[in-house]
Motif scaffolding. Sequence first.
Motif, PDB file in Angstrom:
ATOM      1  N   GLU A  43       0.831  -1.198   0.000  1.00 44.16           N
ATOM      2  CA  GLU A  43       0.000   0.000   0.000  1.00 44.16           C
ATOM      3  C   GLU A  43       0.870   1.254   0.000  1.00 44.16           C
ATOM      4  O   GLU A  43       0.606   2.212  -0.738  1.00 44.16           O
ATOM      5  CB  GLU A  43      -0.919  -0.004   1.222  1.00 44.16           C
ATOM      6  N   LEU A  44       1.917   1.262   0.807  1.00 41.95           N
ATOM      7  CA  LEU A  44       2.810   2.405   0.884  1.00 41.95           C
ATOM      8  C   LEU A  44       3.490   2.670  -0.455  1.00 41.95           C
ATOM      9  O   LEU A  44       3.750   3.832  -0.815  1.00 41.95           O
ATOM     10  CB  LEU A  44       3.864   2.163   1.967  1.00 41.95           C
ATOM     11  N   SER A  51       7.160   6.465   0.425  1.00 38.10           N
ATOM     12  CA  SER A  51       7.943   5.241   0.587  1.00 38.10           C
ATOM     13  C   SER A  51       9.415   5.554   0.792  1.00 38.10           C
ATOM     14  O   SER A  51      10.066   4.980   1.669  1.00 38.10           O
ATOM     15  CB  SER A  51       7.781   4.332  -0.638  1.00 38.10           C
ATOM     16  N   LEU A  52       9.942   6.462  -0.028  1.00 32.73           N
ATOM     17  CA  LEU A  52      11.350   6.832   0.101  1.00 32.73           C
ATOM     18  C   LEU A  52      11.636   7.396   1.491  1.00 32.73           C
ATOM     19  O   LEU A  52      12.648   7.053   2.122  1.00 32.73           O
ATOM     20  CB  LEU A  52      11.732   7.858  -0.971  1.00 32.73           C
ATOM     21  N   ALA A  53      10.735   8.229   1.982  1.00 32.90           N
ATOM     22  CA  ALA A  53      10.924   8.831   3.302  1.00 32.90           C
ATOM     23  C   ALA A  53      10.823   7.780   4.404  1.00 32.90           C
ATOM     24  O   ALA A  53      11.635   7.755   5.337  1.00 32.90           O
ATOM     25  CB  ALA A  53       9.881   9.928   3.519  1.00 32.90           C
ATOM     26  N   ASP A  63      13.872   1.944  -7.171  1.00 35.97           N
ATOM     27  CA  ASP A  63      13.607   0.548  -7.556  1.00 35.97           C
ATOM     28  C   ASP A  63      13.247  -0.301  -6.342  1.00 35.97           C
ATOM     29  O   ASP A  63      12.547  -1.308  -6.473  1.00 35.97           O
ATOM     30  CB  ASP A  63      14.828  -0.062  -8.254  1.00 35.97           C
ATOM     31  N   GLU A  64      13.729   0.112  -5.167  1.00 30.41           N
ATOM     32  CA  GLU A  64      13.379  -0.607  -3.946  1.00 30.41           C
ATOM     33  C   GLU A  64      11.877  -0.492  -3.665  1.00 30.41           C
ATOM     34  O   GLU A  64      11.254  -1.422  -3.133  1.00 30.41           O
ATOM     35  CB  GLU A  64      14.172  -0.055  -2.759  1.00 30.41           C
ATOM     36  N   VAL A  65      11.305   0.639  -4.023  1.00 27.71           N
ATOM     37  CA  VAL A  65       9.862   0.823  -3.847  1.00 27.71           C
ATOM     38  C   VAL A  65       9.104  -0.100  -4.791  1.00 27.71           C
ATOM     39  O   VAL A  65       8.082  -0.695  -4.425  1.00 27.71           O
ATOM     40  CB  VAL A  65       9.466   2.297  -4.081  1.00 27.71           C
ATOM     41  N   THR A  66       9.623  -0.254  -6.009  1.00 24.26           N
ATOM     42  CA  THR A  66       9.005  -1.174  -6.970  1.00 24.26           C
ATOM     43  C   THR A  66       9.032  -2.602  -6.442  1.00 24.26           C
ATOM     44  O   THR A  66       8.064  -3.357  -6.585  1.00 24.26           O
ATOM     45  CB  THR A  66       9.745  -1.104  -8.318  1.00 24.26           C
TER      46      THR A  66
END
Length: 247
Positions: A43-44, A51-53, A63-66
């Motif tokens: 969801e985040l 997400s980065l924060a 890419d880590e968020v992906t």
Amino acid sequence: MLVLLPPSETKADGGDGPPLDHGALSFPELNPVRAKLADALVELARDVPASLATLGISERQRDEVTRNAQLWTSPTLPALRRYTGVLYDALDMKSFTRAGLEKAHRRLAVTSALFGVVSATDPIPAYRLSGGNSVPALGTVRGLWKPVLEPVLQGIDGLVVDLRSGTYAAFARLRPDAVTVRVVTEDADGNRTTVSHFNKAYKGRLAAVLATTRAEPSTVDQLVKVIAKAGLTVERTGDHSLELLTG
């Protein structure tokens, strides 16, 4: 014997296993929290800046968020192949024989911000979540895991060897008889100091020894004999503490 390892921030890409199935993981008591965290990260991931924060990473690491967005659908790898870096390079799972892999599954476990703890060959996807992170609506990762992970780890039978880093040791206290290992260097005067540069490499080498030995150590003295026989220099410094010397 169970050896508890720290995870790594870096993870291998891809995989050849089916998507994440918590039913395929060890320590099923942890599955409710695992699912809650996975759903929260997916969801985040809909909000990249948030997400980065939350994850404490930069735009260059989006890419880590992906990875997190695809937690439920991406392929999996055995945990010891998923985690990378100095410790896991030194562990060198690829060199294990079939018998060694079977022993590793029984003897090695990795602490994890997302999964609490997983066995060596548990199939997991690539993800990004660190032990020091806080997840919106859930709070700190440490606070989420401590009430459920501590009784699981304290309930493990037999000898437990704790190689976790400080961040992940804070997730759960172990029984008083768990064995801790400090990696140290010794100067010409015999003074010893904790080392950081070689710490992960030596812990990886130690984990490989303990994963594959034919012995089944059940006491600290037996553990010392196994380590020394493998060519590592180790000394007992307390009832349940060892020092592993570099050099």
